[in-house]
Write a protein that holds these residues in place. Structure first.
Motif, PDB file in Angstrom:
ATOM      1  N   MET A  15       0.813  -1.211   0.000  1.00  0.00           N
ATOM      2  CA  MET A  15       0.000   0.000   0.000  1.00  0.00           C
ATOM      3  C   MET A  15       0.852   1.269   0.000  1.00  0.00           C
ATOM      4  SD  MET A  15      -3.179   0.761   2.616  1.00  0.00           S
ATOM      5  CE  MET A  15      -3.746  -0.944   2.468  1.00  0.00           C
ATOM      6  N   LEU A  16       0.636   2.094  -1.018  1.00  0.00           N
ATOM      7  CA  LEU A  16       1.262   3.410  -1.109  1.00  0.00           C
ATOM      8  C   LEU A  16       0.666   4.370  -0.084  1.00  0.00           C
ATOM      9  CD1 LEU A  16       1.109   3.924  -4.984  1.00  0.00           C
ATOM     10  CD2 LEU A  16       3.233   3.861  -3.651  1.00  0.00           C
ATOM     11  N   PRO A  17       1.392   5.445   0.233  1.00  0.00           N
ATOM     12  CA  PRO A  17       0.752   6.537   0.955  1.00  0.00           C
ATOM     13  C   PRO A  17      -0.236   7.238   0.027  1.00  0.00           C
ATOM     14  CG  PRO A  17       2.953   7.187   0.268  1.00  0.00           C
ATOM     15  CD  PRO A  17       2.808   5.726  -0.080  1.00  0.00           C
ATOM     16  N   PRO A  18      -1.153   8.042   0.552  1.00  0.00           N
ATOM     17  CA  PRO A  18      -2.057   8.802  -0.307  1.00  0.00           C
ATOM     18  C   PRO A  18      -1.231   9.711  -1.224  1.00  0.00           C
ATOM     19  CG  PRO A  18      -2.070   9.664   1.927  1.00  0.00           C
ATOM     20  CD  PRO A  18      -1.307   8.384   1.972  1.00  0.00           C
ATOM     21  N   PHE A  19      -1.468   9.625  -2.525  1.00  0.00           N
ATOM     22  CA  PHE A  19      -0.541  10.231  -3.474  1.00  0.00           C
ATOM     23  C   PHE A  19      -1.140  11.327  -4.343  1.00  0.00           C
ATOM     24  CE2 PHE A  19      -2.328   6.341  -5.236  1.00  0.00           C
ATOM     25  CZ  PHE A  19      -2.918   6.807  -6.402  1.00  0.00           C
ATOM     26  N   TYR A  20      -2.452  11.497  -4.320  1.00  0.00           N
ATOM     27  CA  TYR A  20      -3.033  12.481  -5.246  1.00  0.00           C
ATOM     28  C   TYR A  20      -2.674  13.899  -4.833  1.00  0.00           C
ATOM     29  CZ  TYR A  20      -6.196  15.046  -8.212  1.00  0.00           C
ATOM     30  OH  TYR A  20      -6.705  15.939  -9.131  1.00  0.00           O
ATOM     31  N   PHE A  21      -2.885  14.250  -3.563  1.00  0.00           N
ATOM     32  CA  PHE A  21      -2.525  15.575  -3.070  1.00  0.00           C
ATOM     33  C   PHE A  21      -1.061  15.580  -2.659  1.00  0.00           C
ATOM     34  CE2 PHE A  21      -7.130  15.364  -2.219  1.00  0.00           C
ATOM     35  CZ  PHE A  21      -7.533  16.487  -2.933  1.00  0.00           C
ATOM     36  N   LYS A  22      -0.366  16.636  -3.013  1.00  0.00           N
ATOM     37  CA  LYS A  22       1.049  16.769  -2.680  1.00  0.00           C
ATOM     38  C   LYS A  22       1.209  17.790  -1.543  1.00  0.00           C
ATOM     39  CE  LYS A  22       1.825  14.006  -6.141  1.00  0.00           C
ATOM     40  NZ  LYS A  22       0.441  13.752  -6.563  1.00  0.00           N
ATOM     41  N   GLY A  23       2.325  17.698  -0.836  1.00  0.00           N
ATOM     42  CA  GLY A  23       2.588  18.624   0.259  1.00  0.00           C
ATOM     43  C   GLY A  23       1.742  18.360   1.489  1.00  0.00           C
ATOM     44  N   VAL A  24       1.212  17.137   1.617  1.00  0.00           N
ATOM     45  CA  VAL A  24       0.383  16.817   2.780  1.00  0.00           C
ATOM     46  C   VAL A  24       1.270  16.518   3.987  1.00  0.00           C
ATOM     47  CG1 VAL A  24      -1.554  15.988   1.417  1.00  0.00           C
ATOM     48  CG2 VAL A  24       0.251  14.398   2.048  1.00  0.00           C
ATOM     49  N   SER A  25       0.689  16.619   5.161  1.00  0.00           N
ATOM     50  CA  SER A  25       1.452  16.453   6.401  1.00  0.00           C
ATOM     51  C   SER A  25       1.634  14.984   6.741  1.00  0.00           C
ATOM     52  CB  SER A  25       0.723  17.147   7.560  1.00  0.00           C
ATOM     53  OG  SER A  25      -0.500  16.483   7.832  1.00  0.00           O
ATOM     54  N   ASP A  26       2.631  14.727   7.602  1.00  0.00           N
ATOM     55  CA  ASP A  26       2.816  13.379   8.123  1.00  0.00           C
ATOM     56  C   ASP A  26       1.565  12.901   8.847  1.00  0.00           C
ATOM     57  OD1 ASP A  26       5.356  13.163   7.122  1.00  0.00           O
ATOM     58  OD2 ASP A  26       6.379  13.315   9.051  1.00  0.00           O
ATOM     59  N   ALA A  27       0.928  13.808   9.567  1.00  0.00           N
ATOM     60  CA  ALA A  27      -0.279  13.431  10.303  1.00  0.00           C
ATOM     61  C   ALA A  27      -1.367  12.961   9.340  1.00  0.00           C
ATOM     62  CB  ALA A  27      -0.776  14.599  11.141  1.00  0.00           C
ATOM     63  N   GLY A  28      -1.510  13.662   8.224  1.00  0.00           N
ATOM     64  CA  GLY A  28      -2.522  13.275   7.247  1.00  0.00           C
ATOM     65  C   GLY A  28      -2.223  11.934   6.603  1.00  0.00           C
TER      66      GLY A  28
END
Length: 307
Positions: free
Chosen positions: A108-121
């Protein structure tokens, strides 16, 4: 899902996805390919990762193909299903299906569509999946490939997930292809979380540190060679195997990787249907395939040796 007692055992080829002329998935050829790899000693197979163009296929297509693998004789416990998607609900559907068939686990990848997201997200995205699945059998291998996904996994995210969900996260596939990064992950998390590298030249180094296997694109046609590098890193064959692999990777640097890997399969099998890819990838044309043949031969990698 059968809970693994350790992280990924042996080489699990990142399956290339054969396609019909209409670019639908060729289930029969996919299953035949997977069976041949298991017969060659692969620990299991990984469908629909980056090498398999996974994000180019719908949830329904991916589920149907995994079902076809199982129906065709591939034991579900030897399938690591790549369940990444842009929509969390799609990840959830793919992950639930993997659990339902008894797959070894989910990549499983991290969420990849939005960039510049926080570690918490990023951590919360994984936690949502774990909470929605709510099944103690769930096993997830994290997938770090920031040069493709545009989003990576920091050590802080990994620590957070290990603390929140003991026993769920069993490994990380580090495909950043930087040895220093892999070594830092190993120092920080092994043996609790096994680091499996996607960059084949780093396999002996990681094998000596206790990495137990890998998900490998080159293992589509070199499963035994790739297996030796990580599982018996000090064998007498290691130097020769590394030379072959580094030479091949250097040659492939002049091509788009996935079309070139499919080109090698086409040359090996004498089957041009392997060349098919889904857009935005572009298949090798006749001239490109001939150039690939010549490059392999010039490097001492004759087509009949790519097996």
């Amino acid at each position: 899902m059968t809970a693994p007692t350790s992280s990924l055992p042996g080489i699990w080829p990142a399956l290339l996805t054969p396609l019909h002329a209409d670019l639908s998935i060729d289930h029969e050829r996919l299953t035949t390919h997977a069976r041949a790899l298991l017969a060659a000693g692969a620990g299991g197979v990984t469908p629909f990762g980056t090498t398999g163009e996974g994000l180019s296929f719908s949830v329904a297509e991916r589920i149907a193909a995994v079902d076809a693998l199982v129906a065709g004789g591939i034991p579900a416990a030897r399938i690591l299903v790549h369940t990444s998607a842009a929509a969390p609900t799609d990840i959830l559907a793919l992950t639930r299906h993997a659990l339902a068939i008894g797959a070894w686990g989910c990549l499983m990848l991290p969420p990849f569509y939005f960039k510049g997201v926080s570690d918490a997200g990023i951590a919360d995205s994984y936690s949502w999946i774990v909470g929605q699945v709510a099944d103690p059998r769930l096993r997830i291998m994290l997938y770090h490939i920031p040069q493709v996904a545009g989003v990576g996994l920091s050590q802080e995210v990994i620590r957070t997930l290990l603390a929140r969900h003991p026993g769920v996260f069993v490994g990380i596939k580090d495909s950043q292809c930087q040895r220093e990064h892999s070594l830092a992950l190993a120092a920080a998390f092994m043996p609790q979380l096994t680091v499996h590298v996607g960059n084949e030249p780093d396999l002996p180094t990681m094998g000596r540190l206790g990495s137990t296997g890998a998900v490998s694109g080159l293992a589509n046609f070199w499963p035994r060679r790739v297996h030796r590098l990580v599982c018996t890193p000090d064998a007498g064959s290691t130097e020769a195997d590394l030379t072959q692999i580094t030479t091949l990777l250097a040659r492939l640097g002049g091509y788009a990787l996935i079309p070139a890997l499919k080109g090698i399969m086409a040359l090996r099998d004498g089957d041009a249907s392997w060349l098919r890819v889904r857009a935005p990838l572009v298949a090798l044309d006749d001239a490109g395939l001939q150039r690939l043949r010549e490059d392999l031969t010039a490097s001492g990698l004759a087509v009949d040796e790519v097996a």
